[in-house]
Design an enzyme around this catalytic site. Structure first.
Site, mmCIF file in Angstrom:
data_model
loop_
_atom_site.group_PDB
_atom_site.id
_atom_site.type_symbol
_atom_site.label_atom_id
_atom_site.label_comp_id
_atom_site.label_asym_id
_atom_site.label_seq_id
_atom_site.Cartn_x
_atom_site.Cartn_y
_atom_site.Cartn_z
ATOM 1 N N LYS A 44 0.835 -1.211 0.000
ATOM 2 C CA LYS A 44 0.000 0.000 0.000
ATOM 3 C C LYS A 44 0.865 1.254 0.000
ATOM 4 O O LYS A 44 0.652 2.174 -0.788
ATOM 5 C CB LYS A 44 -0.898 -0.004 1.251
ATOM 6 N N ASN A 45 1.846 1.294 0.904
ATOM 7 C CA ASN A 45 2.599 2.540 1.077
ATOM 8 C C ASN A 45 3.613 2.788 -0.032
ATOM 9 O O ASN A 45 4.266 3.826 -0.052
ATOM 10 C CB ASN A 45 3.261 2.575 2.456
ATOM 11 N N ARG A 115 -4.583 10.776 4.202
ATOM 12 C CA ARG A 115 -3.493 11.749 4.341
ATOM 13 C C ARG A 115 -2.412 11.584 3.282
ATOM 14 O O ARG A 115 -1.747 12.537 2.911
ATOM 15 C CB ARG A 115 -2.838 11.586 5.713
ATOM 16 N N ASP A 139 -4.981 12.914 12.880
ATOM 17 C CA ASP A 139 -5.817 11.724 12.782
ATOM 18 C C ASP A 139 -5.749 10.944 14.081
ATOM 19 O O ASP A 139 -5.332 11.483 15.102
ATOM 20 C CB ASP A 139 -5.443 10.868 11.575
ATOM 21 N N ASP A 327 4.289 0.691 12.306
ATOM 22 C CA ASP A 327 3.128 -0.086 11.833
ATOM 23 C C ASP A 327 3.100 -1.502 12.410
ATOM 24 O O ASP A 327 2.064 -2.161 12.402
ATOM 25 C CB ASP A 327 3.146 -0.172 10.299
#
Ligand code: EPU
Length: 438
Positions: A44-45, A115, A139, A327
């Site tokens: 994803k990142n 974001r 957030d 994470d």
């Protein structure tokens, strides 16, 4: 072309998102041992930044190993509102096409939802000399400023004005410069890198973030014709070029997804092959799990791992890569909740990233938080309860913890998990976990 017309082109990807977001609760029962192969999806990142980078050159891009997750859909929506066509020609593939006449703007509705959309600032400035991007707020992790992104871009010659919740950015000609980051921020490194590739002259980013996703972005940019050296180390040198060209690229595997399945294995026991995962992207994590009693090794097809007894407690401290990623932290807390002994977990990146602890406590975990630290006293078994996922990683960690909870755990707000995990429930079920969407 009107924004509404552009949004219509996004039908396919959007349809996938609505499927993902309709599943909002996951029911989990005590499970194990887990056995089999888990295919690890694209990171994803990484893919979100590659998608933003496509603004740097007109033409047709083709990305492979793109996960079907809500964040990719939202980034696709953002690119669509800017004037690109984003399609899924086949599962795992994403085609992005544009003619170079983009509207360099990221509206509040999309930036607020994700974001990571702030990363369009660098490429838009580099290619269009201006950008209007909504200011992201804080957030659930606490405040998340973008001061380092802006200071870095200022070094290259950009100027900013703030009005009505938007950043109005301008740069007649970006010029290479030395950018010394105060902290190795992933997003700031990426934004400066994405701007520097089209700047005049040489940029050196010092104290750059070293995450594998930065190296993937640099290799994508180099394939487009950029000249980036040293990505993956603390000093990145970028020699600006006049123009870039579209390319085809395969996204690296998601190390946090792989880490999540390893944590599930640690909690539930068993033997797994994580197909496509890269051990060299997560060796510190693998070493910690080794200390906790698991066996993990690289395999020609990915990562092989086995867990045959209750995990031993360890202390964990998060740091920028190659340290233990923030994470991974909720996963450690979930593992320690049923490990043998007491472990102290220290968060060094995001101030507020302990919100899910209250949810674990509702499941019977013995956890005390003190500032940036959590002291976790392992119990043999947790107790299933209704809980809520506060964010992507913490949500996944609650599911992991529930694999060793007596009775049923219902994890609500599971749409957070769908932001970052492709077919999470299906993949867990395929290896024998008693998990279902409800
Ligand atoms: N920071 C500042 N000023 C800035 C930028 C960052 O003070 O201008 C601070 C942040 O507040 C934070 C620290 O620096 O305390 C690290 O932030 P960083 O910029 O490195 O993180 P990010 O780019 O916002 C990415 C990932 C996160 C991951 C972090 C750290 C993406 C889309 N997000 O965020 O991933 O936790 O790096 O590795 O790449 C997730 O996937 O669930 C996720 C949150």
């Amino acid at each position: 072309m009107a924004l509404g017309d552009r949004a219509l082109r996004y039908d396919l990807v959007h349809a996938a998102a609505s499927i993902l977001t309709t599943v909002d609760r996951i029911a989990v029962r005590q499970s194990g041992p887990l056995e089999g192969t888990v295919p690890i999806s694209g990171a994803k990142n990484s893919v979100l930044k590659l998608m933003a980078a496509t603004a740097l050159a007109p033409g047709e891009f083709l990305l492979h190993n793109v996960p079907d997750i809500a964040d990719v859909t939202w980034m696709g929506e953002l690119l669509t509102t800017m004037g690109m066509t984003v399609e899924r020609p086949a599962p795992g593939d994403l085609r992005i096409v544009h003619d170079g006449t983009l509207v360099p703007e990221a509206p509040y509705e999309l930036v607020e939802r994700m974001r990571a959309s702030i990363v369009v600032l660098g490429p838009l400035l580099a290619r269009y000399g201006r950008a209007r991007v909504a200011l992201p707020g804080g957030d659930d992790f606490g405040p998340r400023p973008i001061d380092m992104h802006l200071r870095g871009l200022e070094e290259l010659g950009a100027s900013f004005e703030f009005a009505h919740g938007y950043i109005e950015a301008r740069a007649d000609q970006l010029t290479g410069a030395r950018v010394l980051l105060e902290f190795p921020s992933v997003g700031a490194t990426e934004n400066v890198l994405l701007a520097a590739v089209l700047a005049k002259g040489t940029t050196v980013i010092d104290n750059a973030a070293r995450e594998p996703e930065i190296a993937d972005l640099a290799s994508f940019l180099n394939r487009m014709g950029a000249r980036v050296l040293g990505a993956g180390s603390s000093t990145i040198q970028v020699d600006g070029v006049e123009q870039l060209a579209p390319v085809e690229h395969t996204v690296i595997p998601d190390r946090v997804e792989a880490a999540t399945f390893l944590a599930a294995l640690g909690v539930a026991g068993g033997e797994l092959l994580l197909a496509g995962a890269r051990h060299d992207h997560m060796d510190m994590y693998a070493a910690k799990l080794g200390e906790m009693g698991m066996r993990i090794s690289p395999d020609s097809e990915g990562i092989w791992a086995m867990s045959t007894r209750r995990l031993r407690a360890v202390d964990v401290s998060t740091l920028p890569y190659p340290g233990l990623a923030t994470d991974y932290k909720p996963l450690f807390v979930a593992m320690l909740a049923t490990a043998d002994g007491v472990g102290i977990v220290t968060e060094n990146l995001f101030a507020g990233r302990f919100r899910y602890v209250d949810e674990l406590v509702r499941m019977g975990a013995d956890i005390r938080t003190e500032g940036h630290h959590a002291v976790v006293r392992g119990r043999p078994l947790l107790s299933g309860a209704p809980v809520r996922a506060p964010d992507i990683r913490a949500g996944a960690a609650l599911v992991v913890a529930a694999l060793k909870a007596e009775g049923e755990t219902i994890v609500g707000d599971a749409h957070h998990i769908a932001r970052g995990y492709e077919r999470f429930v299906e993949k867990l079920r395929a290896i024998g976990a008693d998990v279902r969407a409800c």
